[in-house]
Design a protein around this motif. Structure first.
Motif, PDB file in Angstrom:
ATOM      1  N   PRO A 117       0.807  -1.226   0.000  1.00 35.23           N
ATOM      2  CA  PRO A 117       0.000   0.000   0.000  1.00 35.23           C
ATOM      3  C   PRO A 117       0.837   1.273   0.000  1.00 35.23           C
ATOM      4  O   PRO A 117       0.377   2.303  -0.483  1.00 35.23           O
ATOM      5  N   ALA A 118       2.058   1.214   0.535  1.00 37.51           N
ATOM      6  CA  ALA A 118       2.909   2.409   0.552  1.00 37.51           C
ATOM      7  C   ALA A 118       3.259   2.843  -0.873  1.00 37.51           C
ATOM      8  O   ALA A 118       3.264   4.041  -1.180  1.00 37.51           O
ATOM      9  N   LEU A 119       3.530   1.883  -1.752  1.00 37.87           N
ATOM     10  CA  LEU A 119       3.860   2.215  -3.143  1.00 37.87           C
ATOM     11  C   LEU A 119       2.638   2.767  -3.868  1.00 37.87           C
ATOM     12  O   LEU A 119       2.739   3.747  -4.620  1.00 37.87           O
ATOM     13  N   VAL A 120       1.473   2.158  -3.648  1.00 42.18           N
ATOM     14  CA  VAL A 120       0.245   2.640  -4.297  1.00 42.18           C
ATOM     15  C   VAL A 120      -0.089   4.051  -3.817  1.00 42.18           C
ATOM     16  O   VAL A 120      -0.438   4.927  -4.618  1.00 42.18           O
ATOM     17  N   LEU A 121       0.044   4.277  -2.504  1.00 43.44           N
ATOM     18  CA  LEU A 121      -0.242   5.613  -1.965  1.00 43.44           C
ATOM     19  C   LEU A 121       0.758   6.635  -2.483  1.00 43.44           C
ATOM     20  O   LEU A 121       0.374   7.758  -2.856  1.00 43.44           O
ATOM     21  N   ALA A 122       2.037   6.271  -2.508  1.00 41.70           N
ATOM     22  CA  ALA A 122       3.058   7.194  -3.017  1.00 41.70           C
ATOM     23  C   ALA A 122       2.781   7.559  -4.468  1.00 41.70           C
ATOM     24  O   ALA A 122       2.921   8.725  -4.872  1.00 41.70           O
ATOM     25  N   SER A 123       2.342   6.583  -5.262  1.00 40.07           N
ATOM     26  CA  SER A 123       2.044   6.848  -6.663  1.00 40.07           C
ATOM     27  C   SER A 123       0.828   7.764  -6.799  1.00 40.07           C
ATOM     28  O   SER A 123       0.815   8.673  -7.636  1.00 40.07           O
ATOM     29  N   ALA A 124      -0.193   7.545  -5.957  1.00 37.57           N
ATOM     30  CA  ALA A 124      -1.392   8.390  -6.008  1.00 37.57           C
ATOM     31  C   ALA A 124      -1.067   9.827  -5.617  1.00 37.57           C
ATOM     32  O   ALA A 124      -1.535  10.779  -6.260  1.00 37.57           O
ATOM     33  N   LEU A 125      -0.258  10.001  -4.582  1.00 36.56           N
ATOM     34  CA  LEU A 125       0.114  11.355  -4.150  1.00 36.56           C
ATOM     35  C   LEU A 125       1.025  12.027  -5.177  1.00 36.56           C
ATOM     36  O   LEU A 125       0.918  13.233  -5.418  1.00 36.56           O
ATOM     37  N   ALA A 126       1.914  11.247  -5.786  1.00 34.23           N
ATOM     38  CA  ALA A 126       2.789  11.796  -6.823  1.00 34.23           C
ATOM     39  C   ALA A 126       1.971  12.244  -8.033  1.00 34.23           C
ATOM     40  O   ALA A 126       2.245  13.287  -8.630  1.00 34.23           O
ATOM     41  N   SER A 127       0.943  11.460  -8.380  1.00 36.40           N
ATOM     42  CA  SER A 127       0.069  11.848  -9.484  1.00 36.40           C
ATOM     43  C   SER A 127      -0.712  13.112  -9.144  1.00 36.40           C
ATOM     44  O   SER A 127      -0.884  13.993  -9.992  1.00 36.40           O
ATOM     45  N   THR A 128      -1.153  13.217  -7.897  1.00 30.86           N
ATOM     46  CA  THR A 128      -1.865  14.426  -7.460  1.00 30.86           C
ATOM     47  C   THR A 128      -0.972  15.653  -7.586  1.00 30.86           C
ATOM     48  O   THR A 128      -1.400  16.700  -8.097  1.00 30.86           O
ATOM     49  N   LEU A 129       0.268  15.531  -7.119  1.00 33.47           N
ATOM     50  CA  LEU A 129       1.210  16.650  -7.228  1.00 33.47           C
ATOM     51  C   LEU A 129       1.463  16.995  -8.694  1.00 33.47           C
ATOM     52  O   LEU A 129       1.561  18.173  -9.055  1.00 33.47           O
ATOM     53  N   GLY A 130       1.534  15.984  -9.548  1.00 33.58           N
ATOM     54  CA  GLY A 130       1.725  16.233 -10.969  1.00 33.58           C
ATOM     55  C   GLY A 130       0.578  17.015 -11.581  1.00 33.58           C
ATOM     56  O   GLY A 130       0.791  17.920 -12.394  1.00 33.58           O
ATOM     57  N   ILE A 131      -0.654  16.687 -11.187  1.00 33.72           N
ATOM     58  CA  ILE A 131      -1.826  17.422 -11.675  1.00 33.72           C
ATOM     59  C   ILE A 131      -1.762  18.882 -11.234  1.00 33.72           C
ATOM     60  O   ILE A 131      -2.019  19.802 -12.018  1.00 33.72           O
ATOM     61  N   VAL A 132      -1.414  19.106  -9.960  1.00 36.94           N
ATOM     62  CA  VAL A 132      -1.345  20.469  -9.422  1.00 36.94           C
ATOM     63  C   VAL A 132      -0.259  21.271 -10.137  1.00 36.94           C
ATOM     64  O   VAL A 132      -0.466  22.429 -10.520  1.00 36.94           O
ATOM     65  N   THR A 187     -14.689  27.279 -12.615  1.00 36.30           N
ATOM     66  CA  THR A 187     -13.887  27.083 -13.821  1.00 36.30           C
ATOM     67  C   THR A 187     -14.095  25.652 -14.293  1.00 36.30           C
ATOM     68  O   THR A 187     -14.778  24.858 -13.650  1.00 36.30           O
ATOM     69  N   THR A 188     -13.477  25.318 -15.411  1.00 33.74           N
ATOM     70  CA  THR A 188     -13.623  23.963 -15.948  1.00 33.74           C
ATOM     71  C   THR A 188     -12.582  23.007 -15.401  1.00 33.74           C
ATOM     72  O   THR A 188     -12.559  21.836 -15.792  1.00 33.74           O
ATOM     73  N   VAL A 189     -11.720  23.473 -14.496  1.00 38.19           N
ATOM     74  CA  VAL A 189     -10.625  22.627 -14.011  1.00 38.19           C
ATOM     75  C   VAL A 189     -11.155  21.402 -13.284  1.00 38.19           C
ATOM     76  O   VAL A 189     -10.771  20.266 -13.580  1.00 38.19           O
ATOM     77  N   ILE A 190     -12.046  21.599 -12.317  1.00 37.03           N
ATOM     78  CA  ILE A 190     -12.559  20.475 -11.542  1.00 37.03           C
ATOM     79  C   ILE A 190     -13.358  19.521 -12.433  1.00 37.03           C
ATOM     80  O   ILE A 190     -13.237  18.292 -12.312  1.00 37.03           O
ATOM     81  N   GLN A 191     -14.156  20.079 -13.346  1.00 35.42           N
ATOM     82  CA  GLN A 191     -14.943  19.225 -14.236  1.00 35.42           C
ATOM     83  C   GLN A 191     -14.060  18.365 -15.127  1.00 35.42           C
ATOM     84  O   GLN A 191     -14.457  17.269 -15.531  1.00 35.42           O
ATOM     85  N   SER A 192     -12.872  18.844 -15.448  1.00 34.74           N
ATOM     86  CA  SER A 192     -11.980  18.103 -16.346  1.00 34.74           C
ATOM     87  C   SER A 192     -11.074  17.120 -15.617  1.00 34.74           C
ATOM     88  O   SER A 192     -10.398  16.312 -16.265  1.00 34.74           O
ATOM     89  N   LEU A 193     -11.052  17.143 -14.296  1.00 37.01           N
ATOM     90  CA  LEU A 193     -10.157  16.254 -13.551  1.00 37.01           C
ATOM     91  C   LEU A 193     -10.399  14.769 -13.833  1.00 37.01           C
ATOM     92  O   LEU A 193      -9.426  14.004 -13.927  1.00 37.01           O
ATOM     93  N   PRO A 194     -11.656  14.312 -13.949  1.00 31.52           N
ATOM     94  CA  PRO A 194     -11.840  12.886 -14.256  1.00 31.52           C
ATOM     95  C   PRO A 194     -11.197  12.442 -15.565  1.00 31.52           C
ATOM     96  O   PRO A 194     -10.946  11.256 -15.766  1.00 31.52           O
TER      97      PRO A 194
END
Length: 263
Positions: A21-36, A212-219
């Motif tokens: 789970p640590a690797l999956v969580l790290a990947s999810a948080l890294a993806s979140t930071l990438g989006i931001v 804005t359209t940012v949140i709508q486009s997140l999916p």
């Protein structure tokens, strides 16, 4: 939320090797930071272009507003994301190891390039998009927007397909990538599941009084990684480590995101 493979040695069976789970969580948080980061670069690029064109710009968490510059300024975000993304793409192979910092760089370059190339793909289909507004300031020959969209689509697909080997390289053990089914499962947990989770984790970063359209486009940010998952089964170039590699809990990455969210 793990996949496991049991291996045999001369002394008998070893404990199951899992994608923890640590690797999956790290990947999810890294993806979140990438989006931001991708959205920030898009907005600041537009602001910089507006200033270059003689205007003034104000940067918010989910948009940029400018005055005194024409619509050409909306091309700034596309250009900045494309430049930064390509630079990160060429810098990525020089990174050593497969720890959390390299995982963050991988997700960041993928989301930054996605931010740019998606705008190119939508150019002929959305007259109100930022890149379309900038494109309209040129007296471009008919059909050029379709060519740009096709180039963006090809680029997006190639990046998504090549990302499969990059994600598989983070496998904790070579047994998890030893056949097509295992590579598919490994990519599912390291790439697609974190990409889907990140699309929802990122929502609070873009909440504002102004819609804005940012949140709508997140999916839509994880759609390209369906191609990454599809490519994983046939990706045979990744061997993985002989000794099991563990990923620490991403406390620093989580703290970074919290600081960004608060400030």
């Amino acid at each position: 939320m793990t996949s496991d493979v049991r291996t045999e040695d001369s002394a008998g069976s070893r404990p199951a090797i899992r994608i923890g789970p640590a690797l999956v969580l790290a990947s999810a948080l890294a993806s979140t930071l990438g989006i931001v980061i991708a959205q920030f670069l898009d907005d600041i690029g537009d602001g910089i272009m507006a200033i270059i064109l003689g205007g003034e710009a104000v940067l918010y968490n989910n948009r940029v507003e400018f005055v005194g510059a024409d619509d050409l300024a909306w091309a700034g975000g596309f250009l900045l994301c494309l430049i930064v993304g390509l630079f990160a793409l060429f810098a990525y192979p020089t990174q050593r190891g497969h720890g959390i910092p390299r995982l963050v760089l991988l997700w960041t370059l993928l989301h930054v390039l996605r931010q740019a190339l998606t705008q190119a793909v939508m150019l002929p289909f959305n007259d109100d998009s930022q890149l379309s507004l900038a494109y309209a300031t040129f007296d471009a020959p008919p059909g050029l927007d379709v060519v740009i969209a096709a180039g963006g689509g090809v680029g997006l697909l190639l990046i998504a397909l090549s990302a499969a080997s990059a994600f598989l390289a983070f496998t904790p053990h070579r047994s998890l990538v030893s056949n097509g089914r295992k590579r598919l499962i490994t990519t599912l947990w390291i790439a697609l599941v974190p990409a889907v989770a990140a699309a929802f984790i990122a929502i609070p970063f873009f909440v504002s009084d102004v819609d804005t359209t940012v949140i709508q486009s997140l999916p839509l940010t994880f759609v390209m990684f369906l191609a990454t998952l599809a490519a994983a089964q046939g990706t045979t170039t990744v061997q993985g480590p002989e000794d099991e590699r563990t990923t620490p809990w991403p406390w620093g990455l989580a703290a970074t995101l919290i600081v960004i969210l608060v400030f």
